[in-house]
Design a protein around this motif. Structure first.
Motif, PDB file in Angstrom:
ATOM      1  N   HIS A  85       0.911  -1.161  -0.035  1.00 59.99           N
ATOM      2  CA  HIS A  85       0.220  -0.156  -0.036  1.00 59.99           C
ATOM      3  C   HIS A  85       0.895   1.231   0.115  1.00 59.99           C
ATOM      4  CE1 HIS A  85      -3.324   2.717   1.980  1.00 59.99           C
ATOM      5  NE2 HIS A  85      -3.660   2.143   0.793  1.00 59.99           N
ATOM      6  N   LEU A  88      -1.953   6.049   2.922  1.00 63.47           N
ATOM      7  CA  LEU A  88      -2.854   6.063   4.237  1.00 63.47           C
ATOM      8  C   LEU A  88      -4.078   5.923   3.629  1.00 63.47           C
ATOM      9  CD1 LEU A  88      -1.248   8.809   6.529  1.00 63.47           C
ATOM     10  CD2 LEU A  88      -0.786   6.235   6.324  1.00 63.47           C
ATOM     11  N   ASP A  89      -5.034   4.963   4.225  1.00 58.66           N
ATOM     12  CA  ASP A  89      -6.267   5.082   4.168  1.00 58.66           C
ATOM     13  C   ASP A  89      -7.046   5.148   5.219  1.00 58.66           C
ATOM     14  OD1 ASP A  89      -6.208   4.112   1.485  1.00 58.66           O
ATOM     15  OD2 ASP A  89      -6.841   2.254   1.896  1.00 58.66           O
ATOM     16  N   HIS A 186     -13.339   6.699   2.150  1.00 57.79           N
ATOM     17  CA  HIS A 186     -12.526   6.850   2.907  1.00 57.79           C
ATOM     18  C   HIS A 186     -11.694   8.018   2.174  1.00 57.79           C
ATOM     19  CE1 HIS A 186     -10.780   3.838   0.103  1.00 57.79           C
ATOM     20  NE2 HIS A 186      -9.556   4.382   0.227  1.00 57.79           N
ATOM     21  N   HIS A 188      -7.671   8.148   0.457  1.00 58.44           N
ATOM     22  CA  HIS A 188      -6.453   7.477   0.161  1.00 58.44           C
ATOM     23  C   HIS A 188      -5.509   8.885   0.008  1.00 58.44           C
ATOM     24  CE1 HIS A 188      -3.023   4.937  -1.374  1.00 58.44           C
ATOM     25  NE2 HIS A 188      -2.943   5.970  -2.254  1.00 58.44           N
TER      26      HIS A 188
HETATM   27 ZN   LIG Z   1      -5.232   3.452  -0.204  1.00 55.65          ZN
END
Ligand SMILES: [Zn+2]
Length: 237
Positions: A85, A88-89, A186, A188
């Motif tokens: 990844h 950040l989510d 969310h 990202h």
């Molecule tokens: Zn993400």
């Protein structure tokens, strides 16, 4: 023992080893997934899991947090073997189009003509490495059908528009490009490196991104995370 048996035993053992290795690598991510599900089901039950938009966790943090909610997935988390990844989510725990997304740092905002859910902000001078240009990428700001929640101040084809830290960029959404498979609601957020010509590199490859931990003064690298919820220390949130 028959040679073929021996080969079969070695093969099974190897596969089991690889399987355990991959499971071990991905286990922390599974733990965070369970927490994200709990949060989305009932955010009010976990007020202490949320970070606040516009908050600077420590005085020396260059960036403010770009949105409200649970930092559900970290930089370097692994959702599938071989894929890491890149950002950040942060899950707002609200419906789409409700949780504001703010600029973490001043810079020059670009939104390409085809971008429904994303903007990117150029920082000519990395606050932690003077002389280096970096980019802040904010995405998932649209509904499953691609109806954008980006602020009307930044229509498609916006180029190099100066913004201050804290500027409203838009609202969290769940756009993935596949209307049948939206994500949880969310933001990202990622930090992207420049190529030699000063353009942003492909954000989908973690090697083109930076660990956001020192920029937000938070432990945000999955490789060194203790698995606890990441919140600002001593802020009572
Ligand atoms: Zn993400």
């Amino acid at each position: 023992m028959d040679k073929r048996w021996l080969i079969a035993v070695i093969l099974v053992g190897t596969l089991a080893g690889v399987g355990f290795y991959i499971y071990g690598m991905m286990k922390p991510t599974f733990g965070r997934s369970a927490r994200v599900v709990d949060w989305i089901k009932d955010p009010a039950a976990h007020p202490d899991w949320a970070v606040r938009a516009g908050t600077r966790c420590l005085a020396e943090a260059p960036f403010v947090l770009p949105t409200d909610g649970l930092i559900g997935y970290l930089w370097n988390d692994s959702f599938q073997a071989g894929k890491r990844h890149q950002g950040l989510d942060i899950f707002g725990g609200t419906d789409v189009g409700k949780t504001p997304v703010l600029a973490a740092y001043p810079g020059y905002l670009t939104r390409l003509p085809t971008w429904k859910s994303a903007v990117i902000v150029r920082l000519p001078d990395d606050p932690l490495q003077s002389g280096r240009q970096i980019w802040l990428y904010y995405t998932h700001m649209a509904d499953p059908n691609g109806n954008s929640f980006i602020s009307s101040a930044f229509p498609p084809d916006t180029s190099e528009k100066y913004i201050d830290a804290g500027t409203l960029l838009g609202y969290q959404g769940n756009y993935t490009g596949d209307p049948a498979n939206p994500s949880g609601v969310h933001l990202h957020f990622s930090i992207v490196l420049s190529d030699a010509d000063g353009h942003f590199l492909n954000e989908l490859d973690i090697r083109n991104t930076l660990d956001p931990s020192p920029y937000l003064s938070l432990p945000l690298n999955a490789a060194t995370s203790d698995g606890e919820v990441v919140v600002c220390p001593g802020k009572g949130n």
